[in-house]
Design a protein around this motif. Structure first.
Motif, PDB file in Angstrom:
ATOM      1  N   VAL A  33       0.960  -1.173   0.053  1.00  0.00           N
ATOM      2  CA  VAL A  33       0.026  -0.218   0.123  1.00  0.00           C
ATOM      3  C   VAL A  33       0.969   1.248  -0.123  1.00  0.00           C
ATOM      4  N   GLU A  34       0.492   2.164  -0.929  1.00  0.00           N
ATOM      5  CA  GLU A  34       1.249   3.522  -0.726  1.00  0.00           C
ATOM      6  C   GLU A  34       0.122   4.622  -0.744  1.00  0.00           C
ATOM      7  N   ILE A  35      -0.031   5.444   0.149  1.00  0.00           N
ATOM      8  CA  ILE A  35      -1.053   6.585   0.266  1.00  0.00           C
ATOM      9  C   ILE A  35      -0.364   7.751  -0.270  1.00  0.00           C
ATOM     10  N   HIS A  36      -1.094   8.288  -1.384  1.00  0.00           N
ATOM     11  CA  HIS A  36      -0.572   9.502  -2.054  1.00  0.00           C
ATOM     12  C   HIS A  36      -1.483  10.844  -1.594  1.00  0.00           C
ATOM     13  N   GLU A  37      -0.540  11.619  -0.752  1.00  0.00           N
ATOM     14  CA  GLU A  37      -1.357  12.910  -0.220  1.00  0.00           C
ATOM     15  C   GLU A  37      -1.180  14.079  -1.212  1.00  0.00           C
ATOM     16  N   THR A  38      -0.376  13.907  -1.983  1.00  0.00           N
ATOM     17  CA  THR A  38      -0.593  15.169  -3.197  1.00  0.00           C
ATOM     18  C   THR A  38      -0.440  14.131  -4.643  1.00  0.00           C
ATOM     19  N   PRO A  39      -1.571  13.775  -4.884  1.00  0.00           N
ATOM     20  CA  PRO A  39      -1.747  12.848  -5.986  1.00  0.00           C
ATOM     21  C   PRO A  39      -1.371  13.644  -7.413  1.00  0.00           C
ATOM     22  N   THR A  40      -0.496  13.107  -8.369  1.00  0.00           N
ATOM     23  CA  THR A  40      -0.147  13.573  -9.555  1.00  0.00           C
ATOM     24  C   THR A  40      -0.443  12.373 -10.499  1.00  0.00           C
ATOM     25  N   LEU A  41      -0.420  12.791 -11.888  1.00  0.00           N
ATOM     26  CA  LEU A  41      -0.712  11.963 -13.001  1.00  0.00           C
ATOM     27  C   LEU A  41       0.238  10.810 -13.136  1.00  0.00           C
ATOM     28  N   GLU A  42       1.512  11.203 -12.830  1.00  0.00           N
ATOM     29  CA  GLU A  42       2.759  10.528 -12.780  1.00  0.00           C
ATOM     30  C   GLU A  42       2.630   9.486 -11.781  1.00  0.00           C
ATOM     31  N   LYS A  43       2.058   9.665 -10.430  1.00  0.00           N
ATOM     32  CA  LYS A  43       1.867   8.737  -9.473  1.00  0.00           C
ATOM     33  C   LYS A  43       0.681   7.756  -9.849  1.00  0.00           C
ATOM     34  N   LEU A  44      -0.233   8.118 -10.780  1.00  0.00           N
ATOM     35  CA  LEU A  44      -1.265   7.228 -11.122  1.00  0.00           C
ATOM     36  C   LEU A  44      -0.897   6.261 -12.410  1.00  0.00           C
ATOM     37  N   VAL A  45       0.228   6.512 -13.163  1.00  0.00           N
ATOM     38  CA  VAL A  45       0.192   5.938 -14.260  1.00  0.00           C
ATOM     39  C   VAL A  45       1.681   5.396 -14.518  1.00  0.00           C
ATOM     40  N   ASP A  46       2.670   5.802 -13.736  1.00  0.00           N
ATOM     41  CA  ASP A  46       4.126   5.543 -13.928  1.00  0.00           C
ATOM     42  C   ASP A  46       4.836   5.284 -12.753  1.00  0.00           C
ATOM     43  N   PRO A  47       4.806   3.674 -12.255  1.00  0.00           N
ATOM     44  CA  PRO A  47       4.016   2.867 -12.918  1.00  0.00           C
ATOM     45  C   PRO A  47       2.476   2.887 -12.377  1.00  0.00           C
ATOM     46  N   GLN A  48       1.810   2.044 -13.228  1.00  0.00           N
ATOM     47  CA  GLN A  48       0.234   1.748 -12.808  1.00  0.00           C
ATOM     48  C   GLN A  48       0.094   0.868 -11.874  1.00  0.00           C
ATOM     49  N   PRO A  49      -0.707   1.250 -10.484  1.00  0.00           N
ATOM     50  CA  PRO A  49      -0.728   0.341  -9.587  1.00  0.00           C
ATOM     51  C   PRO A  49      -1.921  -0.823 -10.034  1.00  0.00           C
ATOM     52  N   ASN A  50      -1.696  -1.917  -9.412  1.00  0.00           N
ATOM     53  CA  ASN A  50      -2.665  -3.078  -9.645  1.00  0.00           C
ATOM     54  C   ASN A  50      -4.431  -2.480  -9.407  1.00  0.00           C
ATOM     55  N   LEU A  51      -4.255  -1.652  -8.371  1.00  0.00           N
ATOM     56  CA  LEU A  51      -5.532  -0.983  -8.028  1.00  0.00           C
ATOM     57  C   LEU A  51      -5.395   0.337  -7.468  1.00  0.00           C
ATOM     58  N   ALA A  52      -6.108   1.302  -8.206  1.00  0.00           N
ATOM     59  CA  ALA A  52      -5.822   2.873  -7.587  1.00  0.00           C
ATOM     60  C   ALA A  52      -7.376   2.944  -6.785  1.00  0.00           C
ATOM     61  N   LEU A  53      -7.112   3.109  -5.486  1.00  0.00           N
ATOM     62  CA  LEU A  53      -8.240   3.397  -4.779  1.00  0.00           C
ATOM     63  C   LEU A  53      -8.357   5.052  -4.442  1.00  0.00           C
ATOM     64  N   PHE A  54      -9.417   5.650  -4.605  1.00  0.00           N
ATOM     65  CA  PHE A  54      -9.398   7.043  -4.434  1.00  0.00           C
ATOM     66  C   PHE A  54     -10.533   7.313  -3.299  1.00  0.00           C
ATOM     67  N   CYS A  55      -9.935   8.102  -2.252  1.00  0.00           N
ATOM     68  CA  CYS A  55     -10.748   8.670  -1.072  1.00  0.00           C
ATOM     69  C   CYS A  55     -10.630  10.134  -1.359  1.00  0.00           C
ATOM     70  N   ILE A  56     -11.971  10.539  -1.692  1.00  0.00           N
ATOM     71  CA  ILE A  56     -12.196  11.853  -2.126  1.00  0.00           C
ATOM     72  C   ILE A  56     -13.328  12.432  -1.671  1.00  0.00           C
ATOM     73  N   SER A  57     -13.204  13.631  -0.941  1.00  0.00           N
ATOM     74  CA  SER A  57     -14.203  14.302  -0.404  1.00  0.00           C
ATOM     75  C   SER A  57     -14.277  15.712  -1.385  1.00  0.00           C
ATOM     76  N   THR A  58     -15.342  16.212  -1.223  1.00  0.00           N
ATOM     77  CA  THR A  58     -15.989  17.578  -1.874  1.00  0.00           C
ATOM     78  C   THR A  58     -15.780  18.868  -1.361  1.00  0.00           C
ATOM     79  N   THR A  59     -15.521  19.672  -1.968  1.00  0.00           N
ATOM     80  CA  THR A  59     -15.436  21.094  -1.338  1.00  0.00           C
ATOM     81  C   THR A  59     -16.277  22.053  -2.409  1.00  0.00           C
ATOM     82  N   GLY A  60     -16.345  23.387  -1.784  1.00  0.00           N
ATOM     83  CA  GLY A  60     -17.012  24.334  -2.688  1.00  0.00           C
ATOM     84  C   GLY A  60     -18.297  23.882  -3.035  1.00  0.00           C
ATOM     85  N   ARG A  61     -18.890  23.968  -4.214  1.00  0.00           N
ATOM     86  CA  ARG A  61     -20.182  23.280  -4.691  1.00  0.00           C
ATOM     87  C   ARG A  61     -19.728  22.345  -5.593  1.00  0.00           C
TER      88      ARG A  61
END
Ligand SMILES: Cc1cc2nc3c(=O)[nH]c(=O)nc-3n(C[C@H](O)[C@H](O)[C@H](O)COP(=O)(O)O)c2cc1C
Length: 150
Positions: A33-61
């Motif tokens: 497991v690696e937790i990405h607190e500042t996600p970037t495209l590179e961290k998503l695709v290079d290399p691509q993990p077996n599973l990407a799990l997004f924990c995402i809240s909403t702000t503003g509207r």
């Protein structure tokens, strides 16, 4: 060993707390497991993990939290192919925001699928009005996800 990258989008830390609570469940199931607190495209695709799990809240509207905009902007502007990406998604919000409830998570889910990613399992939506401690919903969801998909 399969690996899961957990990509966090948060303002107040609740989504990071969920990520940190869920991580041991994946580790116990044999994932690295690696937790990405500042996600970037590179961290998503290079290399691509077996599973990407997004924990995402909403702000503003219905907006993405600021720590996530490097990745969301890259996805929306560069439109990379995400063929082969397996992902799961936990959206956090508050139903008092009515039509923008979980807006960032819903928007991201649609975007990832449009770019070729494949969601594994159902999206979890955590409503802070009903479930103030998001872990109460996220931990059972993660246990069920692991039982069904790993
Ligand atoms: C300024 C502000 C704006 C928000 N906007 C929304 C929204 O548009 N839709 C929604 O579902 N929740 C919205 N929320 C609720 C948060 O998404 C929710 O409380 C979430 O659990 C916060 O997670 P975090 O601690 O990771 O930032 C908003 C909260 C705040 C404080």
């Amino acid at each position: 060993m399969p690996d899961v990258g957990i990509y966090v989008a948060t303002v107040y830390g609740g989504a990071l707390d969920v990520a940190e609570q869920i991580a041991p469940l994946f580790e116990a199931a044999g994932y690295g497991v690696e937790i990405h607190e500042t996600p970037t495209l590179e961290k998503l695709v290079d290399p691509q993990p077996n599973l990407a799990l997004f924990c995402i809240s909403t702000t503003g509207r219905g907006d993405y939290p600021g720590n996530f905009t490097a990745l969301s902007n890259a996805l929306e502007q560069q439109r990379p192919s995400l063929e082969g990406l397996r992902y799961a998604l936990i959206a956090m919000g508050d139903s008092s925001y009515e039509d923008s409830f979980c807006g960032a998570g819903r928007r991201l889910d649609e975007l990832l699928t449009t770019l070729g990613g494949s969601r594994v399992g159902e999206r979890l939506e955590v409503d802070a009005s009903e479930t103030p401690m998001a872990d109460d919903a996220a931990l059972p969801w993660a246990e069920q996800w692991l039982a069904a998909h790993s």
